[in-house]
Design an enzyme around this catalytic site. Structure first.
Site, PDB file in Angstrom:
ATOM      1  N   ASP A  88       0.870  -1.174   0.000  1.00  0.00           N
ATOM      2  CA  ASP A  88       0.000   0.000   0.000  1.00  0.00           C
ATOM      3  C   ASP A  88       0.906   1.224   0.000  1.00  0.00           C
ATOM      4  O   ASP A  88       2.067   1.157   0.388  1.00  0.00           O
ATOM      5  CB  ASP A  88      -0.909  -0.018   1.225  1.00  0.00           C
ATOM      6  CG  ASP A  88      -2.029   1.008   1.133  1.00  0.00           C
ATOM      7  OD1 ASP A  88      -2.152   1.643   0.065  1.00  0.00           O
ATOM      8  OD2 ASP A  88      -2.760   1.179   2.124  1.00  0.00           O
ATOM      9  N   ASP A 123      -3.615   7.077  -4.163  1.00  0.00           N
ATOM     10  CA  ASP A 123      -4.945   7.577  -4.495  1.00  0.00           C
ATOM     11  C   ASP A 123      -5.537   8.310  -3.300  1.00  0.00           C
ATOM     12  O   ASP A 123      -4.972   8.317  -2.210  1.00  0.00           O
ATOM     13  CB  ASP A 123      -5.848   6.415  -4.904  1.00  0.00           C
ATOM     14  CG  ASP A 123      -5.939   5.359  -3.807  1.00  0.00           C
ATOM     15  OD1 ASP A 123      -4.906   4.728  -3.519  1.00  0.00           O
ATOM     16  OD2 ASP A 123      -7.029   5.170  -3.237  1.00  0.00           O
ATOM     17  N   CYS A 285      -6.787 -24.824  17.639  1.00  0.00           N
ATOM     18  CA  CYS A 285      -8.017 -25.281  18.288  1.00  0.00           C
ATOM     19  C   CYS A 285      -7.954 -26.757  18.669  1.00  0.00           C
ATOM     20  O   CYS A 285      -8.715 -27.212  19.532  1.00  0.00           O
ATOM     21  CB  CYS A 285      -9.208 -25.016  17.376  1.00  0.00           C
ATOM     22  SG  CYS A 285      -9.500 -23.257  17.087  1.00  0.00           S
TER      23      CYS A 285
END
Length: 649
Positions: A88, A123, A285
């Site tokens: 990003d 952006d 789990c």
């Protein structure tokens, strides 16, 4: 480069190739903190589960010690990940803090310098609750930055692929405009941005509409990334609407708050601590009881809970991939969307867009049609069937009802008098089912429970409209009974062979034209299976024209059937036109690759039977298209159609 391997709904099981590295879609990109000390889950586990990750180039850029390592050793070394790394650009920080200390070109240069595989433009993320004027202003700035970023990459000879983010807030026309403008630029992946606030507020109806209004105007040959979507309960719907990539920080963020992810929603570890075991069989789990995990030291508890969240996230992705392969993605979507009322809103709103969705949905599937609720009435299989009923060339029509206990296919369980009348059965789910095509997918390949009265009435308006449209051809019961009695007294030589008449109607429904004219009707013969007694082949002078495929009863052409279709279907119907350079490969029965497709029937749907021709419409081969008409014109990589046979000169 992007290639489709399998598909269902608008979901695409595909392969993205970037810098020689491959990503199988759909998939999730775990968000990795560029500072290894702040990464919750070990990179050993990330490397084991993920083909691709996403990290933040802005944090890397603005943190001196991280920046130094990234610039000298590369981003892959910094985060210890060998496959595809996406970054990003600081847009998230921009949306949170309103400003960033880096320029649009500066961050592009930096992403290239540190060896990013897929970078992102800087952006302007626009949230859902801003004014239209603000959204338009932000969008224009994003367009400018996008254009400059593409220009920068080209001028500097950069190798990184680029994300071109679709913005526009909640304004659907702005999303369309964004997709149109950005789609014309040379981006490699198209993320749909600024949807996290909608997801956080459970505004899934708006999320679905944002996705669809973006997809409708984006090029089909590029992957689509739903930015910020990290909860597995939303994956199935998003994939069915055409999203290929997701990114998730949720696995870690939720763990810090003691939240336990499932494919149906979120549970709280504190509320689970008195349970004997977890509703999951992942490594975490299986090794811990809820109470044991809850009582661990906070840091260790967070790490293990994040590992579970990551396991269940990838498990849901794998489940979706399998559903695409098996052709039952819609059933999974309907199941998932019933886990929350707001998610069901997202499913219901897509019925407005079925004309678009149907173009991408395969015409036939491995799995039958399972009716799971009222929303199933709006699925693309039913929409397509109603549209294609108009392909049949009716002369005389009789519409009737049958008992709810009548098994399918109807014609095998009714004492219907064979004749040249098209008998249409009123059907609560499919509207109308002509007896002559009632073995074709999905008319016989479906399971429907006992329906409520309001469900049974759903198609009443459709039936009325059909009757009104064909009113001059509709026979009432008295006329029909008189006609079949008169028809039954005809000499056998004057009667139409019911098998041939049936196949003729099936061909009209499948190919949209009258393939068997009156002359051929008298020459062709049918052959039935010795085992099932059902029609298996259509022959002409002992040569097989078509074979009725057992699982869906589609008419699959042999060589002479392909030649007959080529003769009867007008150009460009059911054709793919290929480049002259690969004609001989097609004649030899080799697959057709997308980059050699010059033109096609733009109305083709995935997995339809097609004719392969050259620019002069000479028949070269016949086979099955993987892509629809729009995709055939836009894809330039991967297989476009698999061939059943070639036509020798």
């Amino acid at each position: 480069m992007f290639e489709i391997k399998a598909r269902d709904a608008m979901g695409r099981l595909g392969v993205i190739t970037i810098n020689g590295k491959k990503i199988e879609t759909p998939t999730i990109m775990p968000v990795i903190h560029p500072n290894p000390k702040k990464q919750t889950v070990s990179m050993d586990l990330i490397n084991k589960l993920a083909d691709v990750v996403i990290t933040n180039s802005y944090i890397t850029y603005t943190t001196p010690e991280l920046r130094e390592i990234a610039e000298t050793k590369g981003i892959h070394e910094l985060i210890d990940f060998k496959n595809v790394v996406v970054t990003d650009s600081g847009s998230f920080q921009l949306s949170v803090y309103g400003d960033v200390n880096v320029g649009p070109m500066e961050i592009i240069d930096f992403q290239e310098k540190i060896g990013v595989d897929v970078g992102t433009i800087l952006d302007i993320p626009t949230g859902p609750d801003v004014s239209r004027e603000k959204a338009e202003s932000d969008l224009l700035e994003t367009f400018k930055r996008a254009k400059d970023s593409i220009k920068r990459r080209k001028e500097m000879g950069y190798k990184l692929a680029l994300n071109g983010t679709i913005q526009g807030s909640k304004y659907l026309d702005l999303r369309q405009k964004s997709a149109e403008v950005m789609g014309k630029m040379d981006f490699d992946i198209y993320p749909i941005g600024a949807v996290v606030p909608l997801m956080e507020d459970y505004r899934y109806r708006e999320v679905a509409e944002v996705i669809l209004n973006s997809k409708m105007h984006l090029p089909t040959n590029k992957p689509v990334h739903l930015f910020g979507c990290g909860h597995p309960m939303l994956f199935a719907l998003s994939v069915a609407l055409g999203c290929d990539l997701f990114d998730s920080a949720a696995y870690a963020l939720y763990a810090k708050n003691g939240r336990y992810l499932t494919a149906e929603g979120t549970l709280h570890l504190e509320d689970m601590k008195d349970l004997k075991s977890f509703p999951c069989t992942c490594k975490v789990c299986s090794e811990y009881t809820p109470k044991q995990l809850f009582n661990l030291e906070e840091k260790e508890k967070t790490r293990l809970l994040a590992e579970h969240n990551l396991y269940v996230t990838f498990e849901e992705i794998d489940r979706i991939k399998n559903a695409i392969k098996e052709g039952n993605l819609w059933e999974l979507v309907e199941e998932r969307c019933r886990s929350h009322p707001k998610l069901l809103n997202g499913l219901r709103v897509i019925s407005k867009y079925m004309d678009f969705i149907e173009k991408h949905d395969p015409v036939s599937k491995k799995s039958g049609f399972f009716y799971t609720g009222y929303e199933s009435m709006d699925r693309p299989e039913i929409y397509r069937h109603k549209q294609r009923l108009e392909r049949i060339q009716y002369d005389k029509i009789y519409v009737t009802s049958v008992s709810e206990n009548t098994s399918k296919p109807y014609h095998e369980n009714l004492s219907n008098v064979p004749c040249d009348v098209d008998v249409l059965i009123k059907d609560s789910v499919f509207g109308l089912v002509p007896l002559n095509i009632d073995t074709m997918y999905p008319l016989a390949q479906n399971e429907v429970p006992d329906l409520y009265d309001f469900e049974k009435k759903y198609n009443n308006e459709f039936v009325s409209e059909f009757r009104e449209k064909h009113t001059e051809k509709i026979l009432d019961i008295s006329t029909y009974n008189y006609y079949i009695n008169h028809y039954g007294k005809k000499k056998d030589c004057d009667k139409i062979n019911p098998d041939i008449f049936r196949i003729g109607k099936m061909l009209e429904y499948q190919y949209g034209a009258k393939i068997l004219d009156d002359e051929l009707m008298g020459k062709v013969k049918s052959r039935r299976s010795k085992n099932t007694g059902r029609i298996r082949n259509l022959l002409l002078e002992k040569e097989v024209l078509f074979t009725l495929r057992a699982n869906d009863n589609f008419l699959i052409p042999a060589k002479y059937g392909a030649e007959l279709l080529h003769e009867k279907l007008e150009f460009p119907n059911y054709r793919i036109v290929i480049d002259s350079s690969v004609e001989e490969f097609a004649r030899a029965g080799k697959s057709v690759y997308s980059k050699f497709v010059k033109d096609c029937d733009h109305e083709l749907r995935p997995f339809e039977e097609v004719l392969i021709v050259n620019s002069d419409d000479d028949l070269l081969a016949y086979g099955t298209t993987i892509l629809n008409g729009q995709e055939l014109m836009e894809f330039d990589y991967g297989v476009a159609a698999t061939l059943r046979g070639g036509i020798k000169k």
